[in-house]
Design a protein around this motif. Sequence first.
Motif, PDB file in Angstrom:
ATOM      1  N   PHE A   1      -3.002  -8.369  -7.568  1.00  0.00           N
ATOM      2  CA  PHE A   1      -3.749  -9.081  -6.418  1.00  0.00           C
ATOM      3  C   PHE A   1      -3.584  -7.948  -5.176  1.00  0.00           C
ATOM      4  O   PHE A   1      -2.598  -6.978  -5.141  1.00  0.00           O
ATOM      5  CB  PHE A   1      -2.468 -10.050  -5.759  1.00  0.00           C
ATOM      6  N   SER A   2      -4.520  -8.009  -4.474  1.00  0.00           N
ATOM      7  CA  SER A   2      -4.573  -6.814  -3.601  1.00  0.00           C
ATOM      8  C   SER A   2      -5.320  -7.425  -2.133  1.00  0.00           C
ATOM      9  O   SER A   2      -5.930  -8.345  -2.255  1.00  0.00           O
ATOM     10  CB  SER A   2      -5.374  -5.702  -3.946  1.00  0.00           C
ATOM     11  N   ALA A   3      -5.028  -6.775  -1.060  1.00  0.00           N
ATOM     12  CA  ALA A   3      -5.816  -7.008  -0.014  1.00  0.00           C
ATOM     13  C   ALA A   3      -6.180  -5.532   0.685  1.00  0.00           C
ATOM     14  O   ALA A   3      -5.705  -4.481   0.745  1.00  0.00           O
ATOM     15  CB  ALA A   3      -4.927  -7.826   1.051  1.00  0.00           C
ATOM     16  N   ALA A   4      -7.478  -5.615   1.359  1.00  0.00           N
ATOM     17  CA  ALA A   4      -7.994  -4.439   1.892  1.00  0.00           C
ATOM     18  C   ALA A   4      -8.803  -4.668   3.239  1.00  0.00           C
ATOM     19  O   ALA A   4      -9.309  -5.664   3.366  1.00  0.00           O
ATOM     20  CB  ALA A   4      -8.675  -4.020   0.842  1.00  0.00           C
ATOM     21  N   TYR A   5      -8.575  -3.662   3.911  1.00  0.00           N
ATOM     22  CA  TYR A   5      -9.551  -3.692   5.144  1.00  0.00           C
ATOM     23  C   TYR A   5     -10.896  -3.150   4.636  1.00  0.00           C
ATOM     24  O   TYR A   5     -10.882  -2.156   3.829  1.00  0.00           O
ATOM     25  CB  TYR A   5      -8.883  -2.545   6.104  1.00  0.00           C
ATOM     26  N   GLN A   6     -12.012  -3.571   5.247  1.00  0.00           N
ATOM     27  CA  GLN A   6     -13.162  -3.304   4.730  1.00  0.00           C
ATOM     28  C   GLN A   6     -14.128  -2.965   5.821  1.00  0.00           C
ATOM     29  O   GLN A   6     -14.237  -3.482   6.834  1.00  0.00           O
ATOM     30  CB  GLN A   6     -13.722  -4.572   3.863  1.00  0.00           C
ATOM     31  N   GLN A   7     -14.879  -2.056   5.642  1.00  0.00           N
ATOM     32  CA  GLN A   7     -15.603  -1.564   6.530  1.00  0.00           C
ATOM     33  C   GLN A   7     -17.195  -1.831   5.540  1.00  0.00           C
ATOM     34  O   GLN A   7     -17.393  -1.104   4.666  1.00  0.00           O
ATOM     35  CB  GLN A   7     -15.829  -0.067   7.111  1.00  0.00           C
ATOM     36  N   MET A   8     -18.245  -2.310   6.395  1.00  0.00           N
ATOM     37  CA  MET A   8     -19.556  -2.555   5.492  1.00  0.00           C
ATOM     38  C   MET A   8     -20.735  -2.326   6.301  1.00  0.00           C
ATOM     39  O   MET A   8     -20.761  -2.261   7.768  1.00  0.00           O
ATOM     40  CB  MET A   8     -19.695  -4.001   4.980  1.00  0.00           C
ATOM     41  N   ALA A   9     -21.522  -1.503   5.620  1.00  0.00           N
ATOM     42  CA  ALA A   9     -22.983  -1.239   6.454  1.00  0.00           C
ATOM     43  C   ALA A   9     -23.977  -1.724   5.584  1.00  0.00           C
ATOM     44  O   ALA A   9     -23.990  -1.585   4.134  1.00  0.00           O
ATOM     45  CB  ALA A   9     -23.025   0.038   6.557  1.00  0.00           C
ATOM     46  N   TYR A  10     -24.929  -2.552   6.232  1.00  0.00           N
ATOM     47  CA  TYR A  10     -26.362  -2.982   5.575  1.00  0.00           C
ATOM     48  C   TYR A  10     -27.168  -2.011   5.684  1.00  0.00           C
ATOM     49  O   TYR A  10     -27.678  -1.301   6.547  1.00  0.00           O
ATOM     50  CB  TYR A  10     -26.715  -4.211   6.204  1.00  0.00           C
TER      51      TYR A  10
ATOM     52  N   GLN B   1      -6.598   2.766  -7.974  1.00  0.00           N
ATOM     53  CA  GLN B   1      -5.219   2.011  -7.475  1.00  0.00           C
ATOM     54  C   GLN B   1      -4.478   3.144  -7.829  1.00  0.00           C
ATOM     55  O   GLN B   1      -4.329   3.698  -8.913  1.00  0.00           O
ATOM     56  CB  GLN B   1      -5.048   0.879  -8.134  1.00  0.00           C
ATOM     57  N   PHE B   2      -3.662   3.508  -6.896  1.00  0.00           N
ATOM     58  CA  PHE B   2      -2.421   4.541  -6.927  1.00  0.00           C
ATOM     59  C   PHE B   2      -1.036   4.010  -6.755  1.00  0.00           C
ATOM     60  O   PHE B   2      -0.846   3.469  -5.768  1.00  0.00           O
ATOM     61  CB  PHE B   2      -2.705   5.521  -5.854  1.00  0.00           C
ATOM     62  N   PHE B   3      -0.375   3.952  -7.850  1.00  0.00           N
ATOM     63  CA  PHE B   3       0.928   3.069  -7.825  1.00  0.00           C
ATOM     64  C   PHE B   3       2.023   4.167  -7.055  1.00  0.00           C
ATOM     65  O   PHE B   3       2.234   5.116  -7.760  1.00  0.00           O
ATOM     66  CB  PHE B   3       1.115   2.681  -9.150  1.00  0.00           C
ATOM     67  N   PHE B   4       2.700   3.510  -6.475  1.00  0.00           N
ATOM     68  CA  PHE B   4       3.732   4.261  -5.712  1.00  0.00           C
ATOM     69  C   PHE B   4       5.320   3.545  -6.057  1.00  0.00           C
ATOM     70  O   PHE B   4       5.959   4.276  -5.907  1.00  0.00           O
ATOM     71  CB  PHE B   4       3.655   4.530  -4.126  1.00  0.00           C
TER      72      PHE B   4
ATOM     73  N   GLU C   1     -13.505   0.218   1.021  1.00  0.00           N
ATOM     74  CA  GLU C   1     -12.054  -0.722   1.357  1.00  0.00           C
ATOM     75  C   GLU C   1     -11.077   0.137   1.211  1.00  0.00           C
ATOM     76  O   GLU C   1     -10.821   1.307   0.484  1.00  0.00           O
ATOM     77  CB  GLU C   1     -12.115  -1.880   0.231  1.00  0.00           C
ATOM     78  N   ALA C   2      -9.910  -0.199   1.930  1.00  0.00           N
ATOM     79  CA  ALA C   2      -8.672   0.680   1.832  1.00  0.00           C
ATOM     80  C   ALA C   2      -7.632  -0.451   2.179  1.00  0.00           C
ATOM     81  O   ALA C   2      -7.697  -1.196   2.973  1.00  0.00           O
ATOM     82  CB  ALA C   2      -8.629   1.792   2.890  1.00  0.00           C
ATOM     83  N   GLY C   3      -6.830  -0.391   1.065  1.00  0.00           N
ATOM     84  CA  GLY C   3      -5.725  -1.519   0.915  1.00  0.00           C
ATOM     85  C   GLY C   3      -4.405  -1.104   0.337  1.00  0.00           C
ATOM     86  O   GLY C   3      -4.172  -0.132  -0.027  1.00  0.00           O
ATOM     87  N   GLY C   4      -3.970  -2.180  -0.085  1.00  0.00           N
ATOM     88  CA  GLY C   4      -2.868  -2.067  -1.140  1.00  0.00           C
ATOM     89  C   GLY C   4      -2.545  -3.426  -1.832  1.00  0.00           C
ATOM     90  O   GLY C   4      -3.272  -4.507  -1.481  1.00  0.00           O
TER      91      GLY C   4
ATOM     92  N   PHE D   1       0.988  -0.976  -5.066  1.00  0.00           N
ATOM     93  CA  PHE D   1      -0.177   0.272  -5.226  1.00  0.00           C
ATOM     94  C   PHE D   1      -0.956   0.575  -3.760  1.00  0.00           C
ATOM     95  O   PHE D   1      -0.801  -0.752  -3.005  1.00  0.00           O
ATOM     96  CB  PHE D   1      -1.011   0.136  -6.466  1.00  0.00           C
ATOM     97  N   LEU D   2      -1.385   1.392  -3.609  1.00  0.00           N
ATOM     98  CA  LEU D   2      -2.355   1.716  -2.585  1.00  0.00           C
ATOM     99  C   LEU D   2      -3.878   1.644  -3.390  1.00  0.00           C
ATOM    100  O   LEU D   2      -3.931   2.097  -4.461  1.00  0.00           O
ATOM    101  CB  LEU D   2      -2.114   2.848  -1.649  1.00  0.00           C
ATOM    102  N   SER D   3      -4.870   1.134  -2.485  1.00  0.00           N
ATOM    103  CA  SER D   3      -6.041   1.153  -3.356  1.00  0.00           C
ATOM    104  C   SER D   3      -7.242   1.422  -2.352  1.00  0.00           C
ATOM    105  O   SER D   3      -7.180   1.475  -1.256  1.00  0.00           O
ATOM    106  CB  SER D   3      -6.360  -0.417  -3.737  1.00  0.00           C
ATOM    107  N   THR D   4      -8.113   1.901  -3.008  1.00  0.00           N
ATOM    108  CA  THR D   4      -9.550   2.248  -2.278  1.00  0.00           C
ATOM    109  C   THR D   4     -10.672   1.777  -3.026  1.00  0.00           C
ATOM    110  O   THR D   4     -10.651   1.891  -4.442  1.00  0.00           O
ATOM    111  CB  THR D   4      -9.660   3.603  -1.713  1.00  0.00           C
TER     112      THR D   4
END
Lengths: 480, 163
Positions: A301-310, A438-441, A473-476, A446-449
């Motif tokens: 399960f993850s949540a991330a901030y997302q920036q999108m451009a059309y 995903q980078f597991f610490f 996206e960047a989140g964890g 984990f942190l994800s992108t």
Amino acid sequence: MPSRLITTTLVLSLVLGASFPVLCATAQFKDQKVLVLPIRELVHSCDDLFSPHPPPSGDAVQLGRFLQQQVTLAQYTKTISYSKFRSELAGSASYKEKLVLGRERYLLAKELYRELRQTEAEDNLLRSIRFLQQIFYELVEPEALAEIYLLLGVTRMELGRKAEAHLAFKKAMFLNPRLRIQRGYYPEPVEQALSIACEDSRRSVGSISFEDVDRALQFMKNWKLDAILISILSKREEKTTLFLGVLDRRSRSVVYRETITLAGSMEEKEAQISRAVGRWSACTARDSIQPRLEERHRYVFSAAYQQMAYLSYPTRSILNTTGFSFESGFFLLRNFALVAKAQFTSSLPDRFGDMLSPLTSFRLILGPAFSVSGDWWRLYVVPGAEVHMLGAFSTSSDPDCKFYKKDSDGFEAMCPGGQIKKYPVTFLGGVNVSLGAQFFFSNRLFLSTALSISTYFMPFDRSIEMNFPVAVEAGGGIAF
Amino acid sequence: MIPSKIQVLGCLAVILLGCSSGPNVDGVWQTPSSDTPVSLDALFPGYDGRLQLALGQYGKDVAGTLRLYTTAFSLSHQFETCPCAYVERGEFQGNVFTFSFEACGGNRFIGVFEKGDDGDNETLRGVIQDEKGVPLTEELTFARVGDDNQILEEELNQGCPAD
């Protein structure tokens, strides 16, 4: 219809997720590389030190072989054959050079001793020992090194340093417990000192097991050994005892020390050894092997901030949106998962302010994920089906439609109706491809992108001018 | 106000995507209230007073209003006849702001102003011309006195009241 589709896919993913059990990984441990040194046999009576006959062969060889076998059978243990190890040690690069230097010093010391130049002889004997210690000669030719110590002891006796001579004799006796001295070869005081040293070596079995721990640890480091097991067979009050000691490299100490009294038949002795090895094995602290990432996790399960451009947009400049992405994944196989993503975004002001009202949107992506992973990272690609709901919004390129307040005189006078384009709530359908990492610490966190792009095929009439949203996206998250 | 992390991230992302605001004429601009009133007799017969521009810029496009006041910048001091005109075909390009407006009687004029700085304030310096490009005024200087917030607070985005 689209709302039914969303509901169906959500329910389907939940049912699929709930129907699989949580993966329970069993604990695994790293193999421990152990060198089992041959049993040192200190059972021969010191009364026979000056006997002309060699000491009789005891059980040491057979018991040593059995001990090696038992250690090999122990779980998570890898033993090295002593004979193979000895030949490897003797074949190492610096061995011959150091051996020659050590032997030369010894021969020179002998000459000097014969010329009654004891001080110089002692100096050369010590140098010889230092050279030979560097190549751990005591493990290759212990009897030859015992000879050097014997001469060192004799030299020191003649120099009147009895205490130091005692230590040298004791070392000689330990290195070669089967040592025999020709009666009358040495003067009476030397013979007496030898007898005392012999008795002493037989008594202090435990204390001489690892004389120089630092040197032993260095040796283990050089040869990538995790542990050394030494065993000494001795006699105490007519009882044969076997001392077992294990030096552990990681803890830099003797982690196991036991003296067992061997009695009965050979089978009974072997059983005693077997039990002792079992005790050591059970009490040994081991490094656990972290299961591979794909074996560790089933749910993500993850949540991330997302920036999108059309890339295709209804405004004069690129349209950016910002929002949040929530993702859940369920691993059906090691590297294959089902992934569902829900994303909420809101448009950012465009460069020309053509968006008269912010665009809010919600999209749902469902698809398989294919992943590769290392110990602490996972890369994945998700080709998915996407349903994107765009909220109602309006655009205009006329500055008057942007400046004047709605329903004001200015708006009415300067912004005729046709200058504003209105878009109703719209559903778009298409495909989305996402690349992520995903980078597991920690074991679970984990942190994800991720980077993704979509293309829409529906509605077929292309009535909407928005397409090809590219998102970063960047989140964890958490995986278990 | 301390921006939240999300806002900071959002701004960073916007900057990275190449959207940044350059020089603009957004806001409220006024001729100096302390100086001698501006004479615009050629435009508005009998006018001798002060000018105010309320502008909104979108890309290079500019919209807004031009208001005329007698002695002070307040509603009670608005010029009696034709106190307000719409900024039309407004553009801000190459540091030059041009626009046209229609005065009472249907005459159309063109404003050409260059954006500058007098040390304390940003300024717009230029003249008002007729449609042939003949200057009708001496050099006028507008100084920035407010921004978008002032436009909203004073409701300068309402446009010119319908007759």
